[in-house]
Design a protein around this motif. Sequence first.
Motif, PDB file in Angstrom:
ATOM      1  N   PRO A   1      41.397 -13.289 -48.988  1.00 10.50           N
ATOM      2  CA  PRO A   1      42.764 -12.914 -48.593  1.00 10.50           C
ATOM      3  C   PRO A   1      42.745 -11.531 -47.935  1.00 10.50           C
ATOM      4  N   PRO A   2      43.699 -11.245 -47.070  1.00 13.57           N
ATOM      5  CA  PRO A   2      43.691  -9.960 -46.351  1.00 13.57           C
ATOM      6  C   PRO A   2      43.809  -8.765 -47.304  1.00 13.57           C
ATOM      7  N   GLN A   3      43.262  -7.659 -46.923  1.00 11.29           N
ATOM      8  CA  GLN A   3      43.295  -6.447 -47.737  1.00 11.29           C
ATOM      9  C   GLN A   3      44.730  -5.949 -47.910  1.00 11.29           C
ATOM     10  N   GLU A   4      45.509  -6.052 -46.852  1.00 11.36           N
ATOM     11  CA  GLU A   4      46.899  -5.593 -46.910  1.00 11.36           C
ATOM     12  C   GLU A   4      47.801  -6.609 -46.221  1.00 11.36           C
ATOM     13  N   ILE A   5      49.025  -6.653 -46.690  1.00 16.07           N
ATOM     14  CA  ILE A   5      50.045  -7.471 -46.026  1.00 16.07           C
ATOM     15  C   ILE A   5      51.271  -6.590 -45.845  1.00 16.07           C
ATOM     16  N   GLN A   6      51.768  -6.562 -44.630  1.00 15.82           N
ATOM     17  CA  GLN A   6      52.995  -5.811 -44.379  1.00 15.82           C
ATOM     18  C   GLN A   6      54.181  -6.569 -44.963  1.00 15.82           C
ATOM     19  N   PRO A   7      55.188  -5.853 -45.435  1.00 14.07           N
ATOM     20  CA  PRO A   7      56.379  -6.566 -45.908  1.00 14.07           C
ATOM     21  C   PRO A   7      57.041  -7.310 -44.757  1.00 14.07           C
ATOM     22  N   PRO A   8      57.749  -8.389 -45.000  1.00 18.55           N
ATOM     23  CA  PRO A   8      58.024  -8.941 -46.323  1.00 18.55           C
ATOM     24  C   PRO A   8      56.905  -9.861 -46.812  1.00 18.55           C
ATOM     25  N   LEU A   9      56.688  -9.851 -48.099  1.00 19.29           N
ATOM     26  CA  LEU A   9      55.722 -10.747 -48.710  1.00 19.29           C
ATOM     27  C   LEU A   9      56.416 -12.092 -48.920  1.00 19.29           C
TER      28      LEU A   9
ATOM     29  N   GLU B   1      58.086 -15.030 -50.404  1.00 22.73           N
ATOM     30  CA  GLU B   1      58.718 -15.149 -51.716  1.00 22.73           C
ATOM     31  C   GLU B   1      58.260 -16.396 -52.460  1.00 22.73           C
ATOM     32  N   GLY B   2      57.629 -17.303 -51.736  1.00 24.50           N
ATOM     33  CA  GLY B   2      57.175 -18.526 -52.378  1.00 24.50           C
ATOM     34  C   GLY B   2      55.872 -18.318 -53.134  1.00 24.50           C
TER      35      GLY B   2
ATOM     36  N   GLN C   1      53.744 -15.391 -52.648  1.00 22.99           N
ATOM     37  CA  GLN C   1      53.424 -13.966 -52.799  1.00 22.99           C
ATOM     38  C   GLN C   1      51.962 -13.683 -52.459  1.00 22.99           C
ATOM     39  N   MET C   2      51.422 -14.492 -51.528  1.00 24.77           N
ATOM     40  CA  MET C   2      50.026 -14.285 -51.119  1.00 24.77           C
ATOM     41  C   MET C   2      49.895 -14.207 -49.597  1.00 24.77           C
TER      42      MET C   2
ATOM     43  N   GLU D   1      65.611 -16.231 -47.639  1.00 21.19           N
ATOM     44  CA  GLU D   1      64.296 -15.955 -48.208  1.00 21.19           C
ATOM     45  C   GLU D   1      63.275 -15.907 -47.085  1.00 21.19           C
ATOM     46  N   GLU D   2      62.308 -15.039 -47.271  1.00 21.81           N
ATOM     47  CA  GLU D   2      61.232 -14.957 -46.284  1.00 21.81           C
ATOM     48  C   GLU D   2      60.026 -15.712 -46.815  1.00 21.81           C
TER      49      GLU D   2
END
Lengths: 652, 203
Positions: A315-323, A325-326, A328-329, A386-387
């Motif tokens: 999985p990526p080191q970072e995720i920009q918001p929004p994460l 909601e389903g 959360q990955m 929801e995002e």
Amino acid sequence: MSDKPYIAELHDIGKIINWKAIGLQQCDKTGKLESEPHDFENCIGSEWGINFAKASWQGIFRKDERLRQHHWSSSFDWALVSLADWLAAGFGRSLPETKLEGESCYAKYCLWTGNFSSDLRLNQKHDLHDLINFVNAKTWQEIEQKYKSILYNRAETARPGLNISSLHAHSIIAGKFFRILKKLQLPQQLLQTSNPKDIKKAFSPIKLTALHMQVKFSQRPFRTRDLNIFEEKRKLLEKLSQLYADNILACFGNEIIALFSSQEDVNQLIQEVWEDGFQAYFKMTQNPISKFLDCGIQEILGNEERWEYNYTPLPPQEIQPPLCEGCQMAYGEKRWPAEFLMERDDLTPETKETLQQISWKNLRIEDIASADRFKLTEWLEEWAEEELCPRCFAIRKTAGSLTRLASWQSGIAAWVYITIDFNILIDTLKLLHQNYIKSMPQFIPDFKIDSNLNLNDLPVRYPLLLDFIESYQLFINELFGEIQNTFGNDDTERIDNELICLRFDTSDKVINLLTVYQKLTERYFPKFVKPDFQINCPIRLGISISSVKHPFFAHWRFLEHPKEEISIQLVGSGIANIKINQLGGILNTLDQSNRHTLHRLHEIAQTSKVLANLVLKDKYDRDSKKFEKLREILPLGLDFESLLILVNLAGG
Amino acid sequence: MAEFLKYKLRAETLCFGERIRGGLFRPCAKFFRYSTLIGALKSQFGNADNIHAIGRFVQGNHEANNLKIFSFAPHDRTINISTIPLEIEYLSNVNAEIYIFKNDFTASWPKNFTLSMGAMKSKGFGRCNFEYIEDIACDKPQPGCLAVRIPEDEFVKEAFGIRKIVSPIYGYLFRPTSDSSGVYVRSLFEGSQIVAYDILLRR
């Protein structure tokens, strides 16, 4: 399926015949019965009409070198069938007869019911002729269909104390092993060997990979549509069961037990799970075939905890918001429901443009084109934005209709989930087998057991597991059918094979649910229900109860990891943990208890659980006599917290 | 070797609020979030980079650390009415242990203090009492199962002696980058098999 070699499945088909009744199993001069000729060794003559050109007979006559050389000299399948037979055997193939001695038991003994099946073996000569004709002409599937009941009732081995798995399970597993072995690249030298002992020796160092995998998901279902994840999971498991039909030895719930001759195939299966958007949680061991010949499932899979998730790619080191909601990955790039509605054909371009431009929370019905207002009113009233990531968006978008669940507006919902604890299952089967062997003298007067035989070492092997899984599937189907009959179709929604949701008006209906469960568990698995404190029930029942609109994932985080044989969560109140062998006594007591008494205790507990405990035990309390029945439950092993939850439920 | 300050944490209510779902329900995480704890300590003692801490709930007591639900209708000031009732999960009767990486800065903190942590602080949630218990020395990282959620950050790994990640379970935790923004960083979640100081591991 028809182009697969189904040779090994038929290798023991002769065991469905009662050779003694037909007159083909004789006594020797000393009066001792000769070995059962279930490899058709007394049927070689032309009068029996065996068509040796048919490949199936090669597996049956695998031990006869003369016939092999004459009819199948260029084939090595007979050796693979021999090996598959050994690998698929229940415990005891390598055990000398003197260790467990006594009269043969052809009927299968069921460890979890304590019942013997019937001896349905065919006992007429014309039956034998029919069988030979069938093997000559029909496929394994047709033969299986015709002789199904005998295959299920006949024990794989008739040795007393070891007759615990069915011939059917053994045949199925042997077939899978045969096709797994067939994929191996074998040295030419081996192909020229004709001695079974040499074959065993030559194959022994070859390694097979054993996989125990659970298919999990990171989604946290909130809306009814999100429950589509269970349907997606079911489809994935079906797909895997077909693609890897020969490798998967057992599939139950979200778990798979499989064997592979190639590490690449294992990696491919795990990757398929990931690519379908799920998480493969697994442990994997590599063992030489020699270990498979003697050891049980638990020894092969390894006892120590070496479970891991597959993260390929990482999985990526970072995720920009929004994460999202389903799950959360992932990045939540899709806006629900705006982007879903924009895909509808029945909305005007004007409305679609509005949905794109205005954020959902600022959207008012007046902003929508008049032609579409009626279609979107409910969406605006009921849905917050929801995002979601594309995967979670697709799950929601493609959801089928759970119309009953979506329509429930009031009342109480109970989510019911059933699982198997695999480690407890193996330990329990071992214990039941030990108890069975110890009880043999009741059934077979001349039964003898060698004092050096260590019953604690009895392994659980694949055919027994397969038989159990089949019983379990029948149990689940009947249980959920019974639940639907009891509560009515309008108030039940089946989400998955092991997951169902019920709706009722008062919480005491949970007692009805427990009664149904108790009744069916007693029928299918009476040995688990018996108050023998050494036996743990491997079947886990989880029930989570709340108002109908409470989000599903709050239930799921409880149901996914049941702590006890029966775990009941009353959301916002607490958890009751019960053992199945306590359930009958508890239900009787609650049934006989006065409703007013239950209410009073529940009301006191709302203020203080400590006080409620004191009141329950206080012999000078005005309801002391009425509490007597409830006090009787506590020595059964139920803790006070669990008692309070049950009292709360039973009070309605 | 590393030393940690062990504190007992007691709170009547504590809310590790996650994102509101469907506008109706706000779940509460059942594990201490590294970012929430560090954020609260920084608010109390100053925004220093060298604060590392983890929290873990004390097991074994049915009365403690239970999830409850609180319903209320948030008031929308722009339209001056209360909106649809929101259900908030929270932890009640919280009993936990906090391990704070000991350095000159953290060693100067008082033995007892109170701070607010988590969501719904304006409603009185999250008032936590910290009581110093003892110093804990950790010298050798052990193999075990992670009991908390922790970012996969080099400084954090160094502080807590995470030498090897044998079998990770990944998730994401929020790391603020300013007062109003941040980024989600890959993190190790409970159940990961790691080699680390035993204060991180399941007992």
